[in-house]
Structure formats: structure tokens, C-alpha cells
Design a protein around this motif. Sequence first.
Motif, PDB file in Angstrom:
ATOM      1  N   CYS A   2       4.831  36.921  83.925  1.00 25.70           N
ATOM      2  CA  CYS A   2       4.473  36.319  82.638  1.00 25.70           C
ATOM      3  C   CYS A   2       3.406  35.266  82.886  1.00 25.70           C
ATOM      4  O   CYS A   2       3.263  34.767  83.992  1.00 25.70           O
ATOM      5  CB  CYS A   2       5.692  35.743  81.934  1.00 25.70           C
ATOM      6  SG  CYS A   2       6.402  34.310  82.724  1.00 25.70           S
ATOM      7  N   PRO A   3       2.665  34.933  81.843  1.00 25.08           N
ATOM      8  CA  PRO A   3       1.610  33.930  82.014  1.00 25.08           C
ATOM      9  C   PRO A   3       2.207  32.570  82.384  1.00 25.08           C
ATOM     10  O   PRO A   3       3.316  32.235  81.975  1.00 25.08           O
ATOM     11  CB  PRO A   3       0.951  33.858  80.636  1.00 25.08           C
ATOM     12  CG  PRO A   3       1.491  34.980  79.850  1.00 25.08           C
ATOM     13  CD  PRO A   3       2.737  35.447  80.505  1.00 25.08           C
ATOM     14  N   GLU A   4       1.442  31.811  83.138  1.00 22.83           N
ATOM     15  CA  GLU A   4       1.877  30.462  83.495  1.00 22.83           C
ATOM     16  C   GLU A   4       1.799  29.554  82.277  1.00 22.83           C
ATOM     17  O   GLU A   4       1.033  29.792  81.355  1.00 22.83           O
ATOM     18  CB  GLU A   4       0.964  29.910  84.595  1.00 22.83           C
ATOM     19  CG  GLU A   4       1.107  30.618  85.915  1.00 22.83           C
ATOM     20  CD  GLU A   4       0.203  30.025  86.972  1.00 22.83           C
ATOM     21  OE1 GLU A   4      -0.255  28.875  86.807  1.00 22.83           O
ATOM     22  OE2 GLU A   4      -0.061  30.721  87.955  1.00 22.83           O
ATOM     23  N   GLY A   5       2.598  28.529  82.293  1.00 25.71           N
ATOM     24  CA  GLY A   5       2.500  27.505  81.274  1.00 25.71           C
ATOM     25  C   GLY A   5       3.294  27.751  80.003  1.00 25.71           C
ATOM     26  O   GLY A   5       3.155  27.000  79.041  1.00 25.71           O
ATOM     27  N   LEU A   6       4.111  28.794  79.974  1.00 27.65           N
ATOM     28  CA  LEU A   6       4.920  29.015  78.784  1.00 27.65           C
ATOM     29  C   LEU A   6       6.035  27.985  78.726  1.00 27.65           C
ATOM     30  O   LEU A   6       6.630  27.639  79.735  1.00 27.65           O
ATOM     31  CB  LEU A   6       5.544  30.408  78.794  1.00 27.65           C
ATOM     32  CG  LEU A   6       4.617  31.598  78.624  1.00 27.65           C
ATOM     33  CD1 LEU A   6       5.423  32.885  78.690  1.00 27.65           C
ATOM     34  CD2 LEU A   6       3.861  31.522  77.325  1.00 27.65           C
ATOM     35  N   ARG A  11       9.367  31.153  75.761  1.00 26.71           N
ATOM     36  CA  ARG A  11      10.102  32.176  76.512  1.00 26.71           C
ATOM     37  C   ARG A  11      11.296  32.676  75.705  1.00 26.71           C
ATOM     38  O   ARG A  11      11.554  33.871  75.625  1.00 26.71           O
ATOM     39  CB  ARG A  11      10.576  31.632  77.850  1.00 26.71           C
ATOM     40  CG  ARG A  11       9.475  31.417  78.849  1.00 26.71           C
ATOM     41  CD  ARG A  11      10.048  30.724  80.092  1.00 26.71           C
ATOM     42  NE  ARG A  11       8.992  30.290  80.957  1.00 26.71           N
ATOM     43  CZ  ARG A  11       8.587  30.950  82.039  1.00 26.71           C
ATOM     44  NH1 ARG A  11       9.168  32.078  82.374  1.00 26.71           N
ATOM     45  NH2 ARG A  11       7.613  30.487  82.773  1.00 26.71           N
ATOM     46  N   SER A  12      12.009  31.755  75.108  1.00 26.54           N
ATOM     47  CA  SER A  12      13.162  32.116  74.286  1.00 26.54           C
ATOM     48  C   SER A  12      12.724  32.940  73.079  1.00 26.54           C
ATOM     49  O   SER A  12      13.373  33.922  72.708  1.00 26.54           O
ATOM     50  CB  SER A  12      13.884  30.847  73.838  1.00 26.54           C
ATOM     51  OG  SER A  12      14.968  31.169  73.015  1.00 26.54           O
ATOM     52  N   GLY A  13      11.605  32.542  72.475  1.00 26.87           N
ATOM     53  CA  GLY A  13      11.082  33.281  71.323  1.00 26.87           C
ATOM     54  C   GLY A  13      10.682  34.701  71.670  1.00 26.87           C
ATOM     55  O   GLY A  13      10.895  35.631  70.885  1.00 26.87           O
ATOM     56  N   ILE A  14      10.130  34.885  72.851  1.00 24.79           N
ATOM     57  CA  ILE A  14       9.739  36.223  73.308  1.00 24.79           C
ATOM     58  C   ILE A  14      10.982  37.088  73.481  1.00 24.79           C
ATOM     59  O   ILE A  14      11.022  38.243  73.041  1.00 24.79           O
ATOM     60  CB  ILE A  14       8.917  36.131  74.611  1.00 24.79           C
ATOM     61  CG1 ILE A  14       7.575  35.453  74.341  1.00 24.79           C
ATOM     62  CG2 ILE A  14       8.714  37.512  75.225  1.00 24.79           C
ATOM     63  CD1 ILE A  14       6.868  34.943  75.590  1.00 24.79           C
ATOM     64  N   CYS A  15      12.002  36.524  74.094  1.00 23.31           N
ATOM     65  CA  CYS A  15      13.254  37.276  74.293  1.00 23.31           C
ATOM     66  C   CYS A  15      13.918  37.601  72.961  1.00 23.31           C
ATOM     67  O   CYS A  15      14.418  38.712  72.765  1.00 23.31           O
ATOM     68  CB  CYS A  15      14.204  36.482  75.183  1.00 23.31           C
ATOM     69  SG  CYS A  15      13.627  36.331  76.882  1.00 23.31           S
ATOM     70  N   VAL A  71       2.576  33.558  70.930  1.00 21.70           N
ATOM     71  CA  VAL A  71       1.780  33.541  72.158  1.00 21.70           C
ATOM     72  C   VAL A  71       0.779  34.692  72.097  1.00 21.70           C
ATOM     73  O   VAL A  71       1.165  35.854  72.012  1.00 21.70           O
ATOM     74  CB  VAL A  71       2.671  33.685  73.416  1.00 21.70           C
ATOM     75  CG1 VAL A  71       1.821  33.709  74.680  1.00 21.70           C
ATOM     76  CG2 VAL A  71       3.702  32.578  73.464  1.00 21.70           C
ATOM     77  N   HIS A  72      -0.499  34.358  72.144  1.00 16.62           N
ATOM     78  CA  HIS A  72      -1.555  35.375  72.120  1.00 16.62           C
ATOM     79  C   HIS A  72      -1.979  35.657  73.560  1.00 16.62           C
ATOM     80  O   HIS A  72      -2.557  34.802  74.220  1.00 16.62           O
ATOM     81  CB  HIS A  72      -2.752  34.899  71.292  1.00 16.62           C
ATOM     82  CG  HIS A  72      -2.405  34.701  69.854  1.00 16.62           C
ATOM     83  ND1 HIS A  72      -2.425  35.728  68.948  1.00 16.62           N
ATOM     84  CD2 HIS A  72      -1.993  33.607  69.187  1.00 16.62           C
ATOM     85  CE1 HIS A  72      -2.051  35.274  67.769  1.00 16.62           C
ATOM     86  NE2 HIS A  72      -1.776  33.983  67.889  1.00 16.62           N
ATOM     87  N   LEU A  73      -1.663  36.826  74.040  1.00 17.17           N
ATOM     88  CA  LEU A  73      -1.988  37.186  75.418  1.00 17.17           C
ATOM     89  C   LEU A  73      -3.473  37.457  75.611  1.00 17.17           C
ATOM     90  O   LEU A  73      -4.042  37.099  76.627  1.00 17.17           O
ATOM     91  CB  LEU A  73      -1.189  38.421  75.849  1.00 17.17           C
ATOM     92  CG  LEU A  73       0.310  38.231  76.015  1.00 17.17           C
ATOM     93  CD1 LEU A  73       0.981  39.569  76.338  1.00 17.17           C
ATOM     94  CD2 LEU A  73       0.607  37.218  77.105  1.00 17.17           C
ATOM     95  N   PHE A  74      -4.084  38.101  74.646  1.00 13.30           N
ATOM     96  CA  PHE A  74      -5.481  38.524  74.791  1.00 13.30           C
ATOM     97  C   PHE A  74      -6.408  37.651  73.950  1.00 13.30           C
ATOM     98  O   PHE A  74      -6.255  37.569  72.741  1.00 13.30           O
ATOM     99  CB  PHE A  74      -5.635  39.999  74.390  1.00 13.30           C
ATOM    100  CG  PHE A  74      -4.905  40.925  75.315  1.00 13.30           C
ATOM    101  CD1 PHE A  74      -5.505  41.393  76.472  1.00 13.30           C
ATOM    102  CD2 PHE A  74      -3.601  41.318  75.044  1.00 13.30           C
ATOM    103  CE1 PHE A  74      -4.832  42.231  77.342  1.00 13.30           C
ATOM    104  CE2 PHE A  74      -2.915  42.158  75.897  1.00 13.30           C
ATOM    105  CZ  PHE A  74      -3.534  42.617  77.056  1.00 13.30           C
TER     106      PHE A  74
END
Length: 94
Positions: A2-6, A11-15, A71-74
Motif C-alpha cells: 500500500c502507499p506510504e503515509g496512509l 486504512r480502516s476506510g479502505i477495509c 484516497v486517490h491512487l492515480f
Amino acid sequence: MCPEGLTERQRSGICTAATRYVGVPYSFLDYGAIATHRFHIPVPGLRRYIANTRHMICSQLVDQCYLDAGVHLFADGRWPGYVTPMALYQLLAR
């Protein structure tokens, strides 16, 4: 990976987002749609078609979960339906 700095909240929101997608069917047709988009073959309604099938491939699902958590990955603003497995790998494997 996963990207650094989350943050822990991200992280909880992604899960949490990922649990909402349990049972979403896999779609081999999305690979064709992604190829059509990548090679700039004009197909009216392609994006709408992909969204309406409610199917996803793995990379689309991951990107959508991150987006749902804010979280915008791109940085290029690509739509999750057009995220390829290789693009996701290249981004997260750095």
C-alpha cells in the motif's frame, strides 16, 4: 502493498469499503473494455456499460475501495473502471 503515509482512518476506510464489495462478480469482459479504451477505439457508452455491469476485475476493485475511502491512487484522475492490473502493480510496488 500500500502507499506510504496512509493514516489509520484511511486504512480502516479502505477495509470498510472492501467489505461492501464482497460478492461483486469478476468480469473478463472488462479486459476487452479496458483494451478498447487504451487503444482509443471509440465506443460510445463504454464507460457507462462497464459501470452498469456491476462486475469488476481485481485492479478496478482495489482502486474503487481506495477512492471510497477518499484516497486517490492515480494522479492522472483515471476512472477506476480503466485501472489495469499492471498499472496498479507499478504504482504500489515502488
